[in-house]
Write a protein that holds these residues in place. Sequence first.
Motif, short mmCIF file in Angstrom:
data_model
loop_
_atom_site.label_atom_id
_atom_site.label_comp_id
_atom_site.label_asym_id
_atom_site.label_seq_id
_atom_site.Cartn_x
_atom_site.Cartn_y
_atom_site.Cartn_z
N HIS A 5 1.01 -1.37 0.11
CA HIS A 5 -0.07 0.02 0.00
C HIS A 5 0.81 1.22 0.13
O HIS A 5 1.59 1.38 0.92
CB HIS A 5 -1.00 -0.09 1.19
CG HIS A 5 -1.87 1.25 1.38
ND1 HIS A 5 -2.90 1.05 2.03
CD2 HIS A 5 -2.09 2.29 0.74
CE1 HIS A 5 -3.76 2.25 2.06
NE2 HIS A 5 -3.02 2.95 1.06
N HIS A 7 1.48 5.38 -2.27
CA HIS A 7 1.04 6.00 -3.04
C HIS A 7 2.22 6.58 -3.95
O HIS A 7 2.52 7.91 -3.99
CB HIS A 7 0.00 7.26 -2.50
CG HIS A 7 -0.94 6.61 -1.84
ND1 HIS A 7 -2.46 6.84 -2.58
CD2 HIS A 7 -1.13 6.13 -0.66
CE1 HIS A 7 -3.17 6.26 -1.75
NE2 HIS A 7 -2.33 5.72 -0.71
N HIS A 42 -5.45 6.16 -4.87
CA HIS A 42 -6.97 6.46 -4.51
C HIS A 42 -7.75 6.03 -5.63
O HIS A 42 -7.79 6.81 -6.72
CB HIS A 42 -7.34 7.48 -3.78
CG HIS A 42 -6.69 7.86 -2.58
ND1 HIS A 42 -7.08 6.93 -1.40
CD2 HIS A 42 -5.72 8.43 -2.23
CE1 HIS A 42 -6.28 7.48 -0.35
NE2 HIS A 42 -5.34 8.35 -0.69
N GLU A 78 -6.01 1.63 -4.40
CA GLU A 78 -6.83 1.70 -3.01
C GLU A 78 -8.21 2.07 -3.17
O GLU A 78 -8.34 3.39 -3.59
CB GLU A 78 -6.04 2.61 -2.04
CG GLU A 78 -6.78 2.72 -0.79
CD GLU A 78 -6.19 3.50 0.37
OE1 GLU A 78 -5.45 4.48 -0.07
OE2 GLU A 78 -6.49 3.65 1.56
N HIS A 130 -5.91 -0.04 6.62
CA HIS A 130 -5.63 0.76 7.76
C HIS A 130 -6.82 1.06 8.75
O HIS A 130 -7.16 2.20 9.19
CB HIS A 130 -4.81 1.97 7.63
CG HIS A 130 -5.40 3.06 6.39
ND1 HIS A 130 -6.52 3.33 6.63
CD2 HIS A 130 -4.95 3.16 5.51
CE1 HIS A 130 -6.69 4.02 5.38
NE2 HIS A 130 -5.92 4.01 4.69
N ASP A 188 1.69 2.95 3.46
CA ASP A 188 0.86 4.00 3.06
C ASP A 188 1.36 5.38 2.48
O ASP A 188 0.85 6.39 2.96
CB ASP A 188 -0.58 4.20 4.04
CG ASP A 188 -1.72 4.90 3.33
OD1 ASP A 188 -1.72 5.37 2.23
OD2 ASP A 188 -2.60 5.35 4.12
N HIS A 190 2.86 8.64 1.07
CA HIS A 190 2.12 9.44 0.15
C HIS A 190 3.32 10.69 -0.36
O HIS A 190 3.05 11.07 -1.36
CB HIS A 190 1.31 10.66 0.74
CG HIS A 190 -0.33 9.85 0.95
ND1 HIS A 190 -0.43 8.55 1.51
CD2 HIS A 190 -1.37 9.96 0.30
CE1 HIS A 190 -1.56 8.31 1.35
NE2 HIS A 190 -2.29 9.13 0.57
#
Length: 230
Positions: A5, A7, A42, A78, A130, A188, A190
């Motif tokens: 996971h 981005h 996303h 995601e 999460h 996760d 970013h």
Amino acid sequence: MIDIHCHILPGLDDGALDTEASIAMARIAAKDGIHTIIATPHLTSATFSKKKLLEAVVQLNTTLQRHKVPLTVLFGAEVQAHIAVSVADYFCLAESSFLLVEFPPSYLPVDARELITALRNRSITPIIAHPERNIQIGREPWQLTTLLEVGAKIQITAESITGKMGITAKNCAEYLLQNGQVHYLATDSHAPGFREPILSKAVKLAARIIGEEQARQLVMATGILSPLAA
Ligand SMILES: [Fe+2]
């Protein structure tokens, strides 16, 4: 280690701003011992096509090779819960049968169990992204049991375990680890400085709770890229 996971694809969502940021994230990850990242922008509606996403993955891998960064990026997304069923056939992680599903940040939808069941009936395994950062679940982590019963898997964020996401998320993550309810640990990330793409610190902390071998399993993309343990 594999990060399921992240981005890392540039300019698609609120993750990496540009290719420079993607390269910086990849360098940090590789230095930490991560050899593969599943890119998970996303997907909130028809924000981008699968074709566009696949092209972005190929492009970033070419760039990373040119910059001699020893890391492979794979396709993923995601997916927001309300569109999960309609996109499940197209946006599973690394073309597996595992779908990364994001619930709203503050509550657990009343039909969450039905959603998990609907996906399982289509032979899709939903991975809940999460949940320890969800306000309702953070306070009442036992609410996840009903979803686990019908086949959901759980992914928690590395920085929840290290405490950077706040005490509620940390306590919830530890509760889930203690109860054997965590299947994946992911960054996760970013941006290079926003939830860094680092897993090793969290693996070490998780190992104190569930042991070294189990903690390592959380970053092996089990079932997605390697067989599920018997
Ligand atoms: Fe995310």
